[in-house]
Design a protein around this motif. Structure first.
Motif, PDB file in Angstrom:
ATOM      1  N   TYR A 251       0.965  -1.406   0.665  1.00  9.93           N
ATOM      2  CA  TYR A 251      -0.220   0.327  -0.005  1.00  9.93           C
ATOM      3  C   TYR A 251       1.195   1.305  -0.578  1.00  9.93           C
ATOM      4  N   SER A 252       0.487   2.401  -0.552  1.00 12.24           N
ATOM      5  CA  SER A 252       1.951   3.314  -0.407  1.00 12.24           C
ATOM      6  C   SER A 252       0.870   4.408   0.661  1.00 12.24           C
ATOM      7  N   ARG A 253       1.978   4.902   0.880  1.00 11.86           N
ATOM      8  CA  ARG A 253       2.269   6.065   1.706  1.00 11.86           C
ATOM      9  C   ARG A 253       1.484   7.553   2.311  1.00 11.86           C
ATOM     10  N   SER A 254       1.481   7.397   2.619  1.00  4.53           N
ATOM     11  CA  SER A 254       0.659   8.975   2.595  1.00  4.53           C
ATOM     12  C   SER A 254       1.244  10.207   2.771  1.00  4.53           C
TER      13      SER A 254
ATOM     14  N   GLU B  32       1.291  12.100   4.822  1.00  6.06           N
ATOM     15  CA  GLU B  32       1.714  12.257   6.218  1.00  6.06           C
ATOM     16  C   GLU B  32       3.086  11.087   6.492  1.00  6.06           C
TER      17      GLU B  32
ATOM     18  N   PRO C 299       0.249  -0.970   8.755  1.00  2.92           N
ATOM     19  CA  PRO C 299      -0.388  -0.546   8.599  1.00  2.92           C
ATOM     20  C   PRO C 299      -1.202   0.423   9.801  1.00  2.92           C
TER      21      PRO C 299
ATOM     22  N   PRO D 202      -4.298   2.934  11.856  1.00  2.00           N
ATOM     23  CA  PRO D 202      -5.660   3.557  11.133  1.00  2.00           C
ATOM     24  C   PRO D 202      -5.817   4.297  10.373  1.00  2.00           C
ATOM     25  N   ARG D 203      -6.261   3.914   9.032  1.00  2.00           N
ATOM     26  CA  ARG D 203      -6.213   5.989   8.205  1.00  2.00           C
ATOM     27  C   ARG D 203      -6.817   7.301   9.172  1.00  2.00           C
ATOM     28  N   GLY D 204      -6.349   8.071   9.183  1.00  7.25           N
ATOM     29  CA  GLY D 204      -6.517   9.568   9.973  1.00  7.25           C
ATOM     30  C   GLY D 204      -5.670   9.087  10.926  1.00  7.25           C
ATOM     31  N   LEU D 205      -4.919   8.260  11.636  1.00  5.75           N
ATOM     32  CA  LEU D 205      -4.450   8.736  12.524  1.00  5.75           C
ATOM     33  C   LEU D 205      -3.194   9.750  12.146  1.00  5.75           C
TER      34      LEU D 205
ATOM     35  N   THR E  62      -7.875  19.558  10.395  1.00 10.25           N
ATOM     36  CA  THR E  62      -7.884  18.424   9.345  1.00 10.25           C
ATOM     37  C   THR E  62      -7.735  16.557   9.910  1.00 10.25           C
TER      38      THR E  62
ATOM     39  N   ARG F 182     -10.573  14.160  16.192  1.00 11.46           N
ATOM     40  CA  ARG F 182      -9.742  12.731  16.275  1.00 11.46           C
ATOM     41  C   ARG F 182      -8.329  12.302  17.659  1.00 11.46           C
TER      42      ARG F 182
END
Length: 159
Positions: A60-63, A65, A98, A100-103, A110, A114
């Motif tokens: 999976y590609s890196r964000s 961030e 991996p 969590p999305r948005g961590l 942004t 959270r």
């Protein structure tokens, strides 16, 4: 004075190492060098981590961030003291775990309420007998910080 940096110095390096290789103090203050941490320099615009083509080979590609966390870790590594190591989310990102999305989020807007990890702040831990006070803190021309804790002590956020 030459604009070239000595061979083998790399895209991110410590000031002490650069001075040992003959780089003048004036050269280390030039605008083509970023000052991400006290005693550290990196060449502005230099690739500090694998490029997007290499990133595409990952499961999976890196964000953006996550890439920033890796860049900051690469900038800090030359001045990291003996006994210090990346921990927490910084280590998870470095290992490609991996998350969590948005961590990871660059700013409070942004995050939208959270619990997030700011990619500008690195998690660095030290083992006894090395003490947190012996590790250089964020500074220079950057607002970036390094969270340094003694293993077994509360984290930088007090938990």
């Amino acid at each position: 004075m030459t604009d070239e940096m000595p061979p083998g110095l790399g895209a991110a390096f410590g000031v002490v190492d650069a001075r040992r290789k003959g780089v003048s103090a004036a050269r280390l203050r030039r605008r083509d060098l970023e000052r991400p941490f006290r005693g550290a320099r990196s060449i502005v615009g230099a690739a500090l981590i694998a490029d997007a083509a290499e990133d595409g080979k990952r499961a999976y590609s890196r964000s953006a961030e996550a890439r920033r966390v890796l860049e900051r870790a690469a900038q800090y590594a030359p001045v990291m003291q003996p006994g210090a190591f990346y921990s927490g989310i910084t280590a998870a990102v470095a290992w490609g775990a991996p998350l969590p999305r948005g961590l990871l989020a660059f700013d409070a807007a942004t995050a939208a309420g959270r619990v997030v990890f700011d990619p500008e702040i690195l998690d660095v831990s030290v083992l006894w007998p090395h003490r947190a006070g012996d590790v250089p803190w964020g500074g220079g021309d950057s607002d970036g910080l390094v969270c340094v804790v003694d293993v077994g002590e509360p984290s930088c956020d007090g938990q």
